[in-house]
Design an enzyme around this catalytic site. Structure first.
Site, PDB file in Angstrom:
ATOM      1  N   ASN A  65      12.283   6.401 -16.921  1.00 37.74           N
ATOM      2  CA  ASN A  65      13.573   5.854 -17.375  1.00 37.74           C
ATOM      3  C   ASN A  65      13.517   4.376 -17.752  1.00 37.74           C
ATOM      4  O   ASN A  65      14.554   3.764 -18.000  1.00 37.74           O
ATOM      5  CB  ASN A  65      14.652   6.085 -16.309  1.00 37.74           C
ATOM      6  N   ASP A 110      12.739   1.638 -16.033  1.00 38.01           N
ATOM      7  CA  ASP A 110      13.098   0.573 -15.090  1.00 38.01           C
ATOM      8  C   ASP A 110      11.870  -0.096 -14.477  1.00 38.01           C
ATOM      9  O   ASP A 110      11.989  -0.973 -13.627  1.00 38.01           O
ATOM     10  CB  ASP A 110      14.019   1.095 -13.988  1.00 38.01           C
ATOM     11  N   ASP A 124       4.411  12.490   2.988  1.00 37.01           N
ATOM     12  CA  ASP A 124       4.069  11.559   4.053  1.00 37.01           C
ATOM     13  C   ASP A 124       5.065  11.694   5.200  1.00 37.01           C
ATOM     14  O   ASP A 124       6.284  11.716   4.977  1.00 37.01           O
ATOM     15  CB  ASP A 124       4.092  10.121   3.534  1.00 37.01           C
ATOM     16  N   ASP A 133       1.155   9.627   8.892  1.00 37.37           N
ATOM     17  CA  ASP A 133       0.798   8.215   8.896  1.00 37.37           C
ATOM     18  C   ASP A 133       0.532   7.728  10.323  1.00 37.37           C
ATOM     19  O   ASP A 133       1.328   7.983  11.231  1.00 37.37           O
ATOM     20  CB  ASP A 133       1.953   7.424   8.269  1.00 37.37           C
ATOM     21  N   GLU A 186      -3.662  10.528   9.613  1.00 42.66           N
ATOM     22  CA  GLU A 186      -4.325   9.233   9.444  1.00 42.66           C
ATOM     23  C   GLU A 186      -4.688   8.735  10.845  1.00 42.66           C
ATOM     24  O   GLU A 186      -3.810   8.430  11.651  1.00 42.66           O
ATOM     25  CB  GLU A 186      -3.399   8.237   8.749  1.00 42.66           C
ATOM     26  N   HIS A 225      -4.278   4.647  -1.206  1.00 38.87           N
ATOM     27  CA  HIS A 225      -3.355   3.571  -1.581  1.00 38.87           C
ATOM     28  C   HIS A 225      -3.563   2.297  -0.767  1.00 38.87           C
ATOM     29  O   HIS A 225      -2.961   1.267  -1.082  1.00 38.87           O
ATOM     30  CB  HIS A 225      -1.921   4.048  -1.407  1.00 38.87           C
ATOM     31  N   ASP A 226      -4.385   2.357   0.277  1.00 38.84           N
ATOM     32  CA  ASP A 226      -4.575   1.218   1.177  1.00 38.84           C
ATOM     33  C   ASP A 226      -5.899   0.498   0.995  1.00 38.84           C
ATOM     34  O   ASP A 226      -6.162  -0.475   1.716  1.00 38.84           O
ATOM     35  CB  ASP A 226      -4.482   1.682   2.636  1.00 38.84           C
TER      36      ASP A 226
END
Length: 586
Positions: free
Chosen positions: A39, A41, A114, A215, A272, A348-349
């Site tokens: 969209n 943004d 998650d 997590d 995790e 992602h870490d």
């Protein structure tokens, strides 16, 4: 790369009777904020993911893992959740989420979410009510302690720097947060907290999800006394891992979760779990007694950080193939036949795998496909982090103002402002190890902003997007993307990839990692040259009989089985043989 493979099917191989579907699956992790913006943004969203499902289905993946899309103030990339039963407006609506699930299931794909239940956001209604009054029924949902001699209740440090205790001035008590001050830890000793979490899990499962990535799941249980942690010289607030990793009631909590929730659904779970050994892995994933399907073990994530605990995640030292081989072999042997591995080198870490464990310059393509071969050839479920299939590299922003990650910004402030280190020196560490390396937007085309958004992206793209993007990869039959697709098809086709026993070969070779995977019917020989030089070696596997074939290679012109082999820099080869007739392979 070989041209022996037929086009990959658009749906996964169906599980054999009695075999958990997640053992055969390939999982693709999506960081929604950076995947695809529908969209304009500047923020990736659920509709953007739906728009890219053809891309993912063509790749051949079976399962999508979504990083958090829940409402959140986004102090820590959505891992500070303010509402467990909703969708953040920047990502869309719950109806958008339901449409994504329906689209995935119609394509014979699955979704895991998650589960972040060690802590909430400090804007979660539970915490807002907890801090409003000591008499609130929600006060005991969190961990509060009085001051000790006018200071923190213990010397525990936060993973994001500074103390793990923050004073709530109106009440005069401190609350615990193992991460940001905006992420207060839940009190899992409180049965009402556990019941709330179980009910929330059932709510999402009843909506159709297929499992959870959990997590920091081995941090749930803390000793009530909160004893001081061992500190090194000059260290004021050490991270107290020895007290909250595998705390006193952890397996009690997980067994209860399994009995109350997980046993009633056909789901996969992956925990995790920092600081685990293969012995811990067996306790978590034992097919008969373990509470989880699989775990993320992080030994390989410390290869290039040495063994010093202080700021270990920010240090970078040369890593050795010998240690990678030892860690891999220990986990492969330790869990075989009893538990189950997760195979990953990125998420992602952490930094991009090709920049960290390969060569993001001259040998980017070869090293990216070698690392993929390594992950797919091991026993366990392989994970692809978005962009790995394109060979995305680390980013080196020149100004700290271009970074967004709370951990990165805290580290820079501490090192530069508090300790007076040179900014360029600290930025070099961030370039190598910062979490935003993995969070720059997915490059779909060479157009402005990489086709990720028509607006201004929430974080800048890696400047390489003009050369490294999905459009370019799809148009090149020899791209990293198509090599991943070949690996996925092989895993869906040959049972040895799932079931085969791992056996190490050439344990002392300087640059070649060699091993076999063996079942009663098949054997796979895996040769991986992690070196930057050409390497010659004697054939290390079974005799090169006519039944042995070169199944896949990441460089053109790879040799068939013969007594002496020449491996080029970062060359990977898979050789296959049937150990007896009638194995049912096409």
């Amino acid at each position: 790369m070989t041209d022996q493979l037929a086009p990959a099917p658009l749906t996964s191989r169906r599980p054999r009777p009695g075999e958990p579907w997640w053992k055969q699956s390939v999982i693709y992790q999506i960081y929604p904020r950076s995947f695809s913006d529908s969209n304009g943004d500047g923020i990736g969203d659920l509709q953007g993911i739906r728009d890219r499902l053809d891309y993912l289905q063509t790749l051949g993946v079976d399962v999508l893992w979504l990083c958090p899309v829940y409402p959140s103030p986004n102090r820590d990339g959505g891992y500070d959740i303010s509402d467990y039963r909703g969708v953040a407006p920047e990502f869309g609506t719950l109806d958008d989420w339901k449409a994504l699930v329906a689209d995935l299931h119609a394509r014979d794909m699955r979704l895991i979410m998650d589960l972040v239940v060690n802590h909430t956001s400090d804007e979660h209604p539970w915490f807002q009510q907890a801090r409003a009054s000591k008499d609130s029924p929600y006060r005991d949902y969190y961990l509060w302690r009085p001051a000790r001699e006018g200071r923190e209740p213990s010397n525990w440090g936060s993973h994001f720097g500074g103390p793990a205790w923050t004073l709530d001035e109106p009440s005069g008590e401190y609350y615990l947060h193992l991460f940001s001050t905006h992420q207060p830890d839940l009190n899992w000793d409180n049965p009402r907290v556990r019941a709330e979490i179980h009910d929330m899990m059932r709510w999402w499962l009843d909506l159709g999800i297929d499992g959870f990535r959990m997590d920091t799941i081995n941090m749930l249980s803390k000793p009530p006394a909160f004893p001081d942690a061992a500190a090194r010289a000059g260290e004021r607030f050490p991270v107290a891992s020895e007290h909250f990793i595998h705390g006193p009631r952890l397996f009690e909590y997980l067994a209860e979760m399994k009995a109350q929730v997980l046993d009633h659904y056909d789901v996969m779970t992956v925990g995790e779990t920092p600081d685990v050994t293969p012995e811990h892995g067996l306790a978590f994933t034992n097919a008969e007694t373990g509470p989880l399907s699989m775990i993320f073990a992080f030994e390989l994530m410390h290869l290039d950080a040495g063994h010093a605990q202080t700021q270990r995640k920010w240090t970078k030292v040369p890593w050795s193939l010998a240690e990678l081989r030892q860690i891999t072999t220990r986990w492969q042997a330790g869990l075989h036949g009893v538990g189950w591995n997760s195979n990953f080198l990125s998420n992602h870490d952490v930094p991009r795998l090709v920049s960290r464990f390969g060569d993001d310059g001259e040998f980017r393509l070869a090293s990216a496909t070698l690392l993929a071969t390594y992950l797919f050839a091991l026993q366990g479920t392989p994970y692809i982090y978005q962009g790995d299939e394109l060979g995305l590299t680390n980013v080196a922003f020149s100004d700290i103002g271009e970074y967004r990650d709370i951990d990165t910004l805290n580290y820079y402030r501490e090192q530069v402002n508090d300790l007076g280190r040179p900014p360029a020196e600290v930025l070099a560490e961030i370039h190598a190890k910062g979490r935003d390396n993995a969070r720059t937007p997915m490059p779909w085309t060479a157009e402005p902003n990489g086709g990720f958004t028509s607006g201004t992206p929430w974080i800048a793209l890696n400047p390489t997007y003009g050369q490294i993007n999905a459009q370019q990869a799809l148009a090149d039959p020899d791209s990293i993307y198509w090599y991943y697709r070949d690996l996925i098809r092989l895993r869906h086709t040959y049972p040895v990839f799932v079931d085969g026993r791992y056996d190490l070969l050439l344990p002392d070779h300087q640059t070649v990692f060699a091993f076999t995977r063996t079942t009663d019917d098949e054997q796979l020989l895996v040769l991986l040259n992690f070196g930057r030089e050409v390497c010659e070696l004697d054939w290390p596997g079974p005799p090169p009989l006519p039944t042995i074939q070169l199944l896949l290679a990441n460089l053109p012109g790879a040799q068939p089985p013969q007594s002496t082999l020449t491996l080029r820099p970062y060359e990977a080869r898979l050789y296959h043989t049937r150990t007896r007739a009638g194995d049912g392979l096409e």
